[in-house]
Design an enzyme around this catalytic site. Structure first.
Site, PDB file in Angstrom:
ATOM      1  N   ASP A 114     -11.105   4.880   1.756  1.00  0.00           N
ATOM      2  CA  ASP A 114      -9.560   4.370   2.141  1.00  0.00           C
ATOM      3  C   ASP A 114      -9.586   3.233   0.768  1.00  0.00           C
ATOM      4  O   ASP A 114      -9.982   3.444  -0.211  1.00  0.00           O
ATOM      5  CB  ASP A 114      -9.810   3.761   3.349  1.00  0.00           C
ATOM      6  CG  ASP A 114      -8.497   3.620   4.022  1.00  0.00           C
ATOM      7  OD1 ASP A 114      -7.310   2.809   3.570  1.00  0.00           O
ATOM      8  OD2 ASP A 114      -8.171   4.536   4.867  1.00  0.00           O
ATOM      9  N   HIS A 122      -4.828  -1.489   4.749  1.00  0.00           N
ATOM     10  CA  HIS A 122      -4.856  -0.074   5.397  1.00  0.00           C
ATOM     11  C   HIS A 122      -6.339   0.209   5.667  1.00  0.00           C
ATOM     12  O   HIS A 122      -6.955   0.273   6.805  1.00  0.00           O
ATOM     13  CB  HIS A 122      -4.340   0.998   4.624  1.00  0.00           C
ATOM     14  CG  HIS A 122      -4.282   2.354   5.365  1.00  0.00           C
ATOM     15  ND1 HIS A 122      -5.335   3.467   5.199  1.00  0.00           N
ATOM     16  CD2 HIS A 122      -3.348   2.961   6.229  1.00  0.00           C
ATOM     17  CE1 HIS A 122      -5.136   4.439   6.109  1.00  0.00           C
ATOM     18  NE2 HIS A 122      -3.836   3.965   6.403  1.00  0.00           N
ATOM     19  N   SER A 164      -3.069   8.060  10.790  1.00  0.00           N
ATOM     20  CA  SER A 164      -4.319   7.165  10.248  1.00  0.00           C
ATOM     21  C   SER A 164      -5.182   6.727  11.323  1.00  0.00           C
ATOM     22  O   SER A 164      -6.328   6.976  11.315  1.00  0.00           O
ATOM     23  CB  SER A 164      -3.765   5.894   9.311  1.00  0.00           C
ATOM     24  OG  SER A 164      -3.285   6.556   8.146  1.00  0.00           O
TER      25      SER A 164
END
Length: 502
Positions: A227, A277, A447
C-alpha cells in the site's frame, strides 16, 4: 470466477493482458512511414474509444504506432516481459533467461543504433526488463519476436493526462478509500467496547469476528500489506503494536517507492505513509486489541510486514508500478508471509505487476485485492486490475445486513470472490485508527473490505497452521453466504468467521 473485462478502482482501474504467440524471432528490415508520435490527448482518445466500443483496452491489441507513441510520451520507457511461453515469468525456472534477454537487447541495439544506456532495470526474479526505446522500428521488430510475452509503456500516465484534458481529479482525497489524514469522533453506535478497552467495529458482529476470537486471534500468521506505507505518527502501528491483549508479534515497515517523476531516479523515500490509506488498511486488518480506547483490527495478534510501494491508490507511473512489483516479489520470497493484501490498482493491466502477482502465487501466498471503489472521476463500474486475475481473491464492500447490495461506491462483477459489510444504513463505514496517535477515523469502499478479509484469512490460517492456501480458501468459502453456488456478481458473499474457525 474470473474473466478478463474492463473495469476500474477506488479512485479506479481496468485490465488488459498481453501475449504474442507463434511469431518468428527475426530482425527484418522495418519500413515506417509515420515518424511523429501521437499526442497524449490523441493516445487517450484512442484508449477511451476502445473502452467505449469494446468495454476494455489492452496494449497487446494496440497498433504498433499507438504503442510506440505511448512509450515515447512516457519518457521513452518500455516494459518487456520475455520467455518461452506466456507463463514463463520466473527467472529461476528459465535456464535460458539470460540468452533470451540478450537476444531482446540485441534487437533493441540494432534498431536503436546504440549499444549503451538502453536498460533501465533488469529484474532479478522475473523475466522482465525496462528499457529505453525511441524508434517505432524497434517496437515493430520486438513485437515480431516469439519470446516477447508483453511489450508495454512503462511510464505512460493516463490519469494525469485525463486530468489535464478534462480538469478531473484522478487522485482525490475525497474518497473513503483514497488519501486523507483526517480524524473523526466515532459515533458510539458504530462500535462496542471490548476488553481491555478497545473499540470493536460494528462490522465485526455482522461477521461474527468477536465470537471467533475465542478460537483464533491470528497468532503465528504474517500478513504482507502492499500500500502507501504506515504512519510513523501512529504508535499502535509502531512501538505499541503489542499493546493490551496483543502480544508476541511484530510489525516491519519497508519502503520501495521512489518519489520522482523521472523513471531513472533512484533512492527510496522511506516506509512512512504520506497518504493515509495504508495506515487505515493496516489498522483494519491487525490493529492491537488495545487499552487506549482505539479501534481494534480483525487479526489483532497477527504480524505485519507493510510496504510503501506507491504514493496513492492509483498506480499511474513508473515508480508506483515498479514499487508494487518489488513488494510482491519480496513478500513472495519471505517464507514467513502467508497472506498478501493490496487495495490499489490501475486503469490498465500492468505486465510487471501481473508477473509479480503470479510469482507470489507460485510461492503459495494467499492474495487479496480490492475489487474497486469509484469516485466522481470514474465512469465505469466493475472489477479492477489486479483483482480480476485468477491468482487473486477479489473482495468488494456491501451494505449492512446484505451480501448482494454493493456499497454506494463499490464495484461488483463475476470476478468477485468475497464480500464484507462496510456500509451502514446510517451511512457510516468502518472505524479504524487514524494517522495520528489517540485519533480514529472511518474508512470505506472495497479497500477496507479487502484488508478486513485478509485479516479473516489470518484467523482461519492461525487456527489451522498446517493447512495449505487452498484449504484455508475452501474453509472461507464453505463459511460464506452463497456456498456452494457463488453469486454471479458477489462471489461467495459474506464470511461467517465463527463458523470458519470452528
Amino acid at each position: 470466477m474470473k474473466r478478463n473485462v474492463f473495469y476500474l478502482l477506488m479512485v479506479f482501474f481496468i485490465l488488459g493482458s498481453c501475449s504474442r504467440d507463434e511469431i518468428q524471432n527475426e530482425s527484418p528490415e522495418i519500413a515506417v512511414t509515420q515518424k511523429d508520435p501521437l499526442t497524449e490527448k490523441q493516445i487517450n482518445a484512442e484508449i477511451n474509444q476502445s473502452i467505449k466500443s469494446t468495454g476494455s483496452f489492452a496494449w497487446s491489441g494496440a497498433s504498433d504506432y499507438l504503442l510506440w507513441s505511448a512509450v515515447f510520451r512516457g519518457n521513452k520507457v518500455a516494459s518487456i516481459g520475455f520467455g518461452s511461453s506466456r507463463e514463463d515469468f520466473d527467472r529461476s525456472l528459465s535456464p535460458d533467461n539470460e540468452a533470451v534477454q540478450n537476444e531482446v537487447l540485441d534487437v533493441i541495439k540494432k534498431y536503436e543504433g546504440k549499444q549503451d544506456r538502453l536498460v533501465l532495470n533488469s529484474d532479478q526474479f522475473l523475466n522482465q526488463i525496462d528499457v529505453i526505446i525511441e524508434k517505432q522500428e524497434t517496437i515493430i521488430a520486438l513485437r515480431q519476436m516469439k519470446n516477447i510475452r508483453y511489450l508495454e509503456p512503462a511510464d505512460y500516465r493516463y490519469f494525469d493526462i485525463e486530468n489535464n484534458v478534462n480538469g478531473s481529479v484522478a487522485k482525490s482525497s475525497g474518497s473513503s478509500s483514497g488519501c486523507g489524514f483526517e480524524s473523526t469522533a466515532l459515533n458510539a453506535a458504530d462500535y462496542t467496547t471490548v476488553t481491555p478497552n478497545a473499540k470493536a467495529p460494528w462490522s465485526f458482529y455482522k461477521h461474527n469476528i468477536t465470537s471467533a476470537w475465542s478460537y483464533s486471534t491470528g497468532t503465528g500468521i504474517t500478513i504482507g500489506l502492499v500500500d502507501t506505507g504506515v504512519s510513523s505518527e501512529q504508535s499502535l502501528l509502531g512501538n505499541s503494536f503489542n499493546n493490551g491483549s496483543s502480544s508476541g508479534r511484530t510489525i516491519t515497515k519497508k519502503g520501495v517507492y521512489v518519489d520522482s517523476v523521472w523513471p531513472w531516479s533512484t533512492g527510496y523515500d522511506g516506509a512512512s505513509d504520506k497518504c493515509g490509506h495504508g495506515t487505515k488498511m493496516a489498522s483494519a486488518m491487525a490493529a492491537p486489541r488495545n487499552n487506549l480506547g482505539q479501534p481494534v483490527g480483525v487479526a489483532y495478534n497477527a504480524s505485519l510486514i507493510t510496504y510503501r510501494a506507491a504514493s496513492n491508490v492509483v498506480l499511474d507511473g513508473y515508480h508506483e508500478q515498479n514499487g508494487v512489483k518489488i513488494a510482491f516479489t519480496e513478500l513472495a520470497n519471505n517464507p514467513n508471509v502467508k497472506i498478501i493484501s493490496m487495495s490499489m490498482g490501475h486503469i490498465f493491466s500492468v505486465g510487471k505487476i501481473e508477473d509479480a502477482v503470479k510469482y507470489a502465487y507460485s510461492k503459495g501466498k494467499l492474495i487479496f485485492c480490492a475489487g474497486g471503489t469509484s469516485t466522481s472521476f470514474t465512469n465505469f463500474a466493475g472489477v479492477i486490475f489486479p483483482a480480476w486475475m485468477p491468482e487473486t481473491q477479489a473482495v468488494t464492500g456491501v451494505k449492512e445486513n446484505t451480501s448482494n447490495q454493493k456499497c454506494d461506491v463499490c464495484h461488483s462483477g463475476a470476478e468477485i470472490d468475497f464480500t464484507y459489510q462496510m456500509e451502514r444504513t446510517s451511512g457510516s463505514s468502518i472505524p479504524v485508527l487514524s494517522y495520528y496517535n489517540a485519533q480514529a477515523d472511518y474508512v470505506g469502499g472495497s479497500s477496507v473490505a479487502t484488508a478486513s478479509t485478509a485479516g479473516i484469512a489470518a484467523l482461519v490460517w492461525s487456527k489451522n497452521p498446517s493447512w495449505t492456501r487452498e484449504q484455508v480458501l475452501n474453509k472461507m468459502r464453505q463459511s460464506a453466504t452463497y456456498y456452494p453456488t457463488p453469486s454471479s456478481d458477489y462471489g461467495y458473499g459474506n464470511i461467517n468467521v465463527l463458523q470458519a474457525v470452528q
